[in-house]
Design an enzyme around this catalytic site. Structure first.
Site, PDB file in Angstrom:
ATOM      1  N   GLY B  12      78.238 -60.647 -75.377  1.00  0.00           N
ATOM      2  CA  GLY B  12      78.383 -61.874 -74.587  1.00  0.00           C
ATOM      3  C   GLY B  12      76.995 -62.397 -74.244  1.00  0.00           C
ATOM      4  O   GLY B  12      76.003 -62.025 -74.871  1.00  0.00           O
ATOM      5  N   ALA B  14      74.896 -61.877 -71.755  1.00  0.00           N
ATOM      6  CA  ALA B  14      73.877 -60.907 -71.359  1.00  0.00           C
ATOM      7  C   ALA B  14      73.412 -60.095 -72.563  1.00  0.00           C
ATOM      8  O   ALA B  14      72.208 -59.902 -72.786  1.00  0.00           O
ATOM      9  CB  ALA B  14      74.431 -59.985 -70.272  1.00  0.00           C
ATOM     10  N   GLY B  15      74.371 -59.643 -73.346  1.00  0.00           N
ATOM     11  CA  GLY B  15      74.031 -58.816 -74.504  1.00  0.00           C
ATOM     12  C   GLY B  15      73.189 -59.573 -75.512  1.00  0.00           C
ATOM     13  O   GLY B  15      72.179 -59.061 -76.011  1.00  0.00           O
ATOM     14  N   ARG B 297      84.728 -69.385 -53.332  1.00  0.00           N
ATOM     15  CA  ARG B 297      86.042 -69.022 -53.885  1.00  0.00           C
ATOM     16  C   ARG B 297      86.857 -68.121 -52.980  1.00  0.00           C
ATOM     17  O   ARG B 297      88.082 -68.261 -52.887  1.00  0.00           O
ATOM     18  CB  ARG B 297      85.839 -68.358 -55.249  1.00  0.00           C
ATOM     19  CG  ARG B 297      85.343 -69.359 -56.254  1.00  0.00           C
ATOM     20  CD  ARG B 297      84.952 -68.728 -57.548  1.00  0.00           C
ATOM     21  NE  ARG B 297      84.522 -69.772 -58.480  1.00  0.00           N
ATOM     22  CZ  ARG B 297      83.955 -69.514 -59.652  1.00  0.00           C
ATOM     23  NH1 ARG B 297      83.737 -68.275 -60.041  1.00  0.00           N
ATOM     24  NH2 ARG B 297      83.596 -70.498 -60.430  1.00  0.00           N
ATOM     25  N   HIS B 364      89.609 -62.842 -61.186  1.00  0.00           N
ATOM     26  CA  HIS B 364      88.691 -63.594 -62.040  1.00  0.00           C
ATOM     27  C   HIS B 364      87.420 -62.846 -62.405  1.00  0.00           C
ATOM     28  O   HIS B 364      86.910 -62.974 -63.515  1.00  0.00           O
ATOM     29  CB  HIS B 364      88.337 -64.894 -61.309  1.00  0.00           C
ATOM     30  CG  HIS B 364      87.409 -65.785 -62.057  1.00  0.00           C
ATOM     31  ND1 HIS B 364      87.683 -66.239 -63.328  1.00  0.00           N
ATOM     32  CD2 HIS B 364      86.201 -66.315 -61.729  1.00  0.00           C
ATOM     33  CE1 HIS B 364      86.683 -67.017 -63.739  1.00  0.00           C
ATOM     34  NE2 HIS B 364      85.778 -67.065 -62.804  1.00  0.00           N
ATOM     35  N   ARG B 399      80.816 -63.986 -55.468  1.00  0.00           N
ATOM     36  CA  ARG B 399      79.932 -64.741 -56.354  1.00  0.00           C
ATOM     37  C   ARG B 399      80.177 -66.229 -56.200  1.00  0.00           C
ATOM     38  O   ARG B 399      81.322 -66.667 -56.124  1.00  0.00           O
ATOM     39  CB  ARG B 399      80.183 -64.332 -57.809  1.00  0.00           C
ATOM     40  CG  ARG B 399      79.398 -65.174 -58.807  1.00  0.00           C
ATOM     41  CD  ARG B 399      79.538 -64.666 -60.221  1.00  0.00           C
ATOM     42  NE  ARG B 399      80.871 -64.858 -60.789  1.00  0.00           N
ATOM     43  CZ  ARG B 399      81.323 -66.024 -61.259  1.00  0.00           C
ATOM     44  NH1 ARG B 399      80.572 -67.101 -61.218  1.00  0.00           N
ATOM     45  NH2 ARG B 399      82.534 -66.094 -61.765  1.00  0.00           N
TER      46      ARG B 399
END
Lengths: 258, 594, 224
Positions: B12, B14-15, B297, B364, B399
């Site tokens: 993804g 980050a990878g 959220r 989520h 977050r």
């Protein structure tokens, strides 16, 4: 617990699904039929999950869960393309209620089958490599902002950047088959995208050289099925025509005017 | 000098960022991913990416971004790393811009920014409503270029099973399984960077992709890596509930002016369009006048829960509220939100440009994850690094929207050089590790496969997974009560016992998805307990973790990071102080007047 | 940190001959083959004026300077190349119009079959009108041929196939040479192709009818 488990439905309505099974690359495919409990908003993924939870065919034979590819389930990862009632589409966004029964589910035919509905689409990623579909960057260290782009240009090219490499456009293309190495609409559309980007355009000639090579843009024969089937409504035929124009210009005037 | 060898697990954002940084440094990288990296879950990120570029003349600054992030996370995040991330964010946006991400533009050709939850600034750059997809593709293209230059080798269609640890518990590589041939193989490396994403599958139905199981994190946890703040699970306020998954309706819908409401009269049967303004209850706007629909959220989710379960005002009595964008001009919607509106239209057959969407909160994101240090993204196991959602560092107890993409990229940027520095500093590299170390790990993993394949029980793994998901969603998401958590923990142990009696309906050795799913499920069950026990222990309310019996934040006792250790089947917790060196904790209230 | 090259990774020199031949194939269908078809229909349409005029035009064409070279370079070789390469292209595609019955997909399939029919017709047409008459085809020979019902039917099929093939070929050409790039332009190109196909078909039918039934609607032009 509100999950309606297979066998636990109460409406009595059934969904009949026929799946083309192929245990591995050596064995011949065979069909298996399943009867599942209907629920509202059911999609093909839910059908396949029901089978995994109770892998028994309609006539009572125990079998294995169906192997298939799926990830995001909201039609943005491109994984779950398969033939459903003979049409190439994404399993997640194909709703059972929109289909005639029995629902026939088969793997894509233009890619090697790994098992059941799993196919190997790595050729598409290889072709993206071959066509140099990237913006060449000096490095990821901080070099300030990128080139300015007008909103009009962004709105024109953003749709191309939404290609999910699902392979539906290749599946329906009569020019993509074992006799040809045509890269297909998705890849050509990416070529157009990178040729359009101000930095990507600096390397347009290299991309066009690849696109004029084997399996390139000339192999398109304008059946235009790609644009009919694209789940993201990408203007693929415009992309191909645009790449054609660039390639022709390069071929006709490239050597003439440099 | 010997050449270091790096492995990245997970393709993804980050990878891929870690891979790019390593390849740029000239270090060979092997990249492992369950799916072709272009299909990673990052594609699902919709709304945008935060960076205080201050292009709207609002006086935004990286300090404000830092403050919003720490405040939004209820002061549980270590402030050093968060500050550095916020400072790096504008440069990250520039890099993505240069890579060709099709961000929306202003009339002047500059990047456009929208508002997002938990801030009063226009700080979120976006590419329609498919920002994560656009960013992932940009990184994917760069990696493909390195791949064509043979600087990166991809192993797509491989699943991570375990780290290879030597006698000193130092990571010397990984053990992975080819999902096609089912071959189990070890791969030597000096350092491994884990970017294995979210854990949505632990909750059954979430907004996450199928591949987000947390299996890799859990496997590492069981091998000695610590897991931090597991109990902090973000439940997104607006998703479309579904039997297979809950499809996210991005916060950007509200960022562009979308409003959340229910009819003032409970059980009102009229179609939404026929309910006049005066009879609509815009509860977020009434309760939180300053932030309105763009409260963080956790706040929005609890408000929806209150409206639905306490005030019994859900739509026609059902657990649902309206997310309404139908007052926004169609042209604006198509330009800025098409990607998500299309999802609603396709899956429910209703055009959200005309009719308010019916939404409800859904699991989520996990703020918690592998414990890493404050500077190097290094776990407590030498040679193992982590970046992205699978680690715990940047979001505290909650977050903020559009901060996840920036934390992914930033984490990858930090992890790769750190791992290379570590690998370069090793006296002896993986090539000098005795082969028996690798051989033993491979045998151990093959043994686990064999045991599962030959189990003669009666339990179906999908059923166990569904039960786990239902229990976790019901008791370990929005509202948490200790008795329920206790019962859930007992249930999870029961499920773990039942798991021992599974029966794989597929015992073949070719592309056996049942086997790989079972291996993931085993790991999910461990992670589920880690989350539940962590929640049980934390007797306070902070960010996404809310206990009605302990409704207030308790800094005196609980301003600390939960650090879970796994020891022979038992999970133990230690607590460590949070870095609050820059911003002193203050009360977190979004209901103040403007 | 090692710097990587500013240019992209070196590409192997791709063989671009297929691109050249494909584009030439597409072009050759328009120029010269399509242009010749238009000329052929045009000169034959003098039959609508009178048999004498028809024969005079035929005579005119047969006395063109450098005729064999013009015919070989402008007609026979291009047609043979266009047909031959067309069959090669056909072999590389796999029609799927029944599975995906969208209009352009049907056009794709019909383009191939109409090409085959047109080619067979041209071969037969050249044989009967050129070789059997020893190059002295005139109104009488044509009228005799077309009085045969089977001949007339084959003419109509040939005219229809050639007209469709050219009309659809124009659309294809405009797309494949990137001259009609937007969806809107491609739609316009499709209308243009359709218009060409329909007018050629109508003109062709009229010519066949005229030669068979001695029907000369423009005969009054001469009396004026």
């Amino acid at each position: 617990m509100d999950t309606a488990a297979p066998g636990g439905g109460n409406s009595g309505r059934k969904v009949v699904v026929r799946v083309k099974r192929r245990p591995d690359t050596r064995e011949e495919p065979r069909w298996e039929e399943f009867a599942l409990d209907w629920r509202p908003h059911m999609n093909i993924i839910i059908c396949l999950r029901d089978i995994a939870e109770r892998p028994v065919t309609r006539d009572g034979h125990a079998t294995t869960p169906v192997s298939y590819e799926a990830s995001c389930l909201e039609e943005v990862c491109g994984a779950c393309a398969m033939l459903i009632n003979g049409v190439s589409r994404q399993a997640c966004s194909t709703l059972v209620d929109s289909l005639e029964q029995p629902i026939r589910i088969e793997p894509l035919t233009k890619f090697p089958v790994v098992r059941d509905l799993v196919v190997d689409r790595s050729i598409m990623f290889e072709n993206l490599k071959r066509m140099k579909c990237w913006v060449p960057l000096d490095g990821t260290y901080d070099l300030g902002p990128g080139p300015r782009i007008s909103p009009e240009v962004q709105e024109k090219y953003y749709p191309l950047a939404r290609c999910i490499t699902c392979g539906n456009c290749l599946e329906v293309c009569p020019q993509v088959n074992e006799n040809s190495d045509f890269v297909g609409a998705a890849i050509l559309s990416q070529v157009r995208l990178f040729n359009a980007h101000p930095t990507g355009a600096m390397h347009m000639k290299e991309r066009l050289a690849a696109v004029m090579g084997p399996g390139g843009v000339a192999d398109c024969a304008n059946a235009q099925n790609c644009v009919e089937v694209c789940p993201k409504q990408i203007p693929l035929t415009e992309s191909i025509a645009e790449v054609n124009r660039q390639a022709i210009r390069e071929a006709v005037f490239g050597w003439l005017l440099g | 000098m010997r050449e270091p060898k790096i492995i990245v697990v997970g393709g993804g954002l980050a990878g891929l960022m870690a891979v790019i940084r390593a390849a740029e440094a000239g270090v060979p990288v092997d990249l492992f991913s369950i799916v072709p990296v272009k299909r990673s879950h990052s594609v699902c990120a919709q709304g945008g990416i935060n960076a205080a570029k201050n292009l709207k003349g609002e006086g935004d600054s990286t300090d404000r971004h830092f403050d919003d992030t720490v405040y939004g996370g209820d002061f549980l995040a270590n402030q050093g790393p968060v500050k550095r991330m916020c400072e790096a964010a504008p440069g990250i946006i520039d890099m993505l811009d240069r890579m060709g991400v099709m961000f929306n533009r202003t009339a002047e050709g500059l990047l456009d920014f929208r508002r997002f939850g938990g801030t009063l600034f226009h700080r979120t750059a976006f590419a329609g409503a498919t920002t994560g997809q656009q960013m992932l593709y940009a990184l994917d293209e760069q990696v493909r270029r390195f791949e064509s230059e043979r600087k990166v080798k991809k192993y797509e269609g491989w699943t991570f099973l375990s780290a290879v640890l030597d006698d000193h518990r130092v990571c010397r590589g990984i053990c992975a399984m080819d999902l096609k041939t089912m071959e189990v193989r070890t791969f030597p490396a000096d350092a491994a960077i884990f970017c294995t994403g979210g854990i949505g599958a632990v909750f059954g139905r979430s907004t996450n992709s199928v591949v987000c199981t947390g299996s890799a994190q859990s496997a590492l946890f069981q091998q000695g890596a610590n897991y931090a703040n597991a109990e902090f699970i973000q439940v997104h306020p607006t998703a479309i509930p579904g039997e297979d998954k809950c499809r996210l309706m991005s916060e950007s819908a509200r960022g562009e002016g979308g409003r959340v409401w229910v009819p003032r009269k409970p059980g009102d049967k009229r179609p939404a369009k026929q309910i006049p303004e005066a009879e609509r209850f815009y509860f977020l706007e009434e309760w939180y006048p300053k932030y309105g629909n763009l409260v963080p959220r956790d706040i929005a989710t609890r408000a929806i829960h209150k409206v639905v379960y306490t005030q019994k005002m859900g739509l026609e009595g059902a657990p649902a509220v309206y997310l309404d964008v139908s007052h926004i001009p169609r042209e604006t919607l198509d330009r800025k939100l098409e990607g998500i509106l299309e999802i609603y239209e396709k899956f429910l057959g209703v055009d959200p440009r005309e009719h308010p969407m019916r939404v409800f909160p859904a699991m989520h994101y996990t703020m918690g994850g592998l414990w890493i240090d404050n500077t190097n993204q290094a776990t407590n196991v030498s040679g193992i690094y982590a970046a992205g959602e699978c680690e715990y560092q940047y979001h505290g107890a909650n977050r903020l929207g559009a901060n996840s993409l920036v934390s992914c990229i930033y984490g990858g940027m930090v992890a790769a050089p750190a791992a290379i520095r570590y690998a370069g500093g090793l006296d002896k590299g993986c090539e000098s590790v005795p082969t028996i170390v690798y051989e033993n790990e491979r045998r151990r993993q093959e043994q686990i496969n064999d045991t599962m394949l030959h189990a003669e029980g009666t339990e179906n793994p999908v059923t166990i997974w569904k039960e786990m998901g239902d229990w976790m969603t019901e008791h370990v998401t929005v509202v948490r009560n200790n008795p329920d958590l206790e019962r859930t923990d007992a249930k999870l142990q029961e499920l773990a016992d039942r798991f021992k009696k599974i029966n794989l309906s597929d015992r073949t050795s070719w592309a056996n998805q049942t086997l790989s799913f079972c291996r993931e499920l085993q790991n999910m069950l461990v992670l589920a307990r880690c989350i539940t026990r962590g929640a049980l222990a934390r007797n306070e309310s902070r960010g996404a973790h809310y206990k009605p019996d302990f409704p207030d934040r308790n800094d005196a006792e609980w301003l600390k990071t939960t650090r879970a250790h796994y020891d022979c089947g038992t999970i133990k917790f230690t607590y460590e102080p949070v870095d609050t060196s820059t911003i002193p904790p203050r009360a977190r209230r979004y209901d103040a007047k403007a | 940190m090692s710097t990587h090259p500013l240019t992209m990774s070196a590409s192997k020199t791709d063989d671009q001959s297929a691109f050249f031949w494909r584009k030439l194939h597409s072009l050759s269908g328009i120029v010269p083959v399509g242009v010749f078809l238009a000329e052929h229909f045009w000169s034959n349409s003098y039959v609508l004026v009178s048999p004498e005029k028809y024969d005079a035009v035929g005579q005119e064409l047969q006395t063109l300077p450098f005729r064999p070279i013009i015919e070989a370079a402008g007609i026979w070789l291009p047609i043979l190349f266009h047909a031959g390469y067309g069959f090669y292209i056909w072999g590389k595609g796999k029609s799927n119009a029944f599975a995906y019955p969208w209009m352009h997909n049907w056009m794709y399939t019909l383009q191939r079959w109409s090409g085959l029919i047109a080619f067979l017709f041209i071969g037969w047409h050249v044989y009967t009108a050129r070789f059997l008459t020893g190059g002295r085809s005139n109104f009488v020979t044509v009228h005799d041929d077309l009085s045969n019902n089977l001949y007339a039917a084959f003419y109509l099929v040939g005219v229809l196939a050639a007209s469709f093939h050219l009309g659809n070929g124009i659309w294809n050409f405009l797309c494949k040479w990137g001259l009609a790039a937007t969806t809107r332009a491609q739609r316009a190109a499709a209308y243009l192709g359709a218009a060409v196909a329909v007018s050629f078909t109508l003109a062709g039918i009229l010519i066949v009818y005229s030669a068979r039934y001695n029907f000369h609607p423009f005969a009054r032009y001469i009396q004026q």
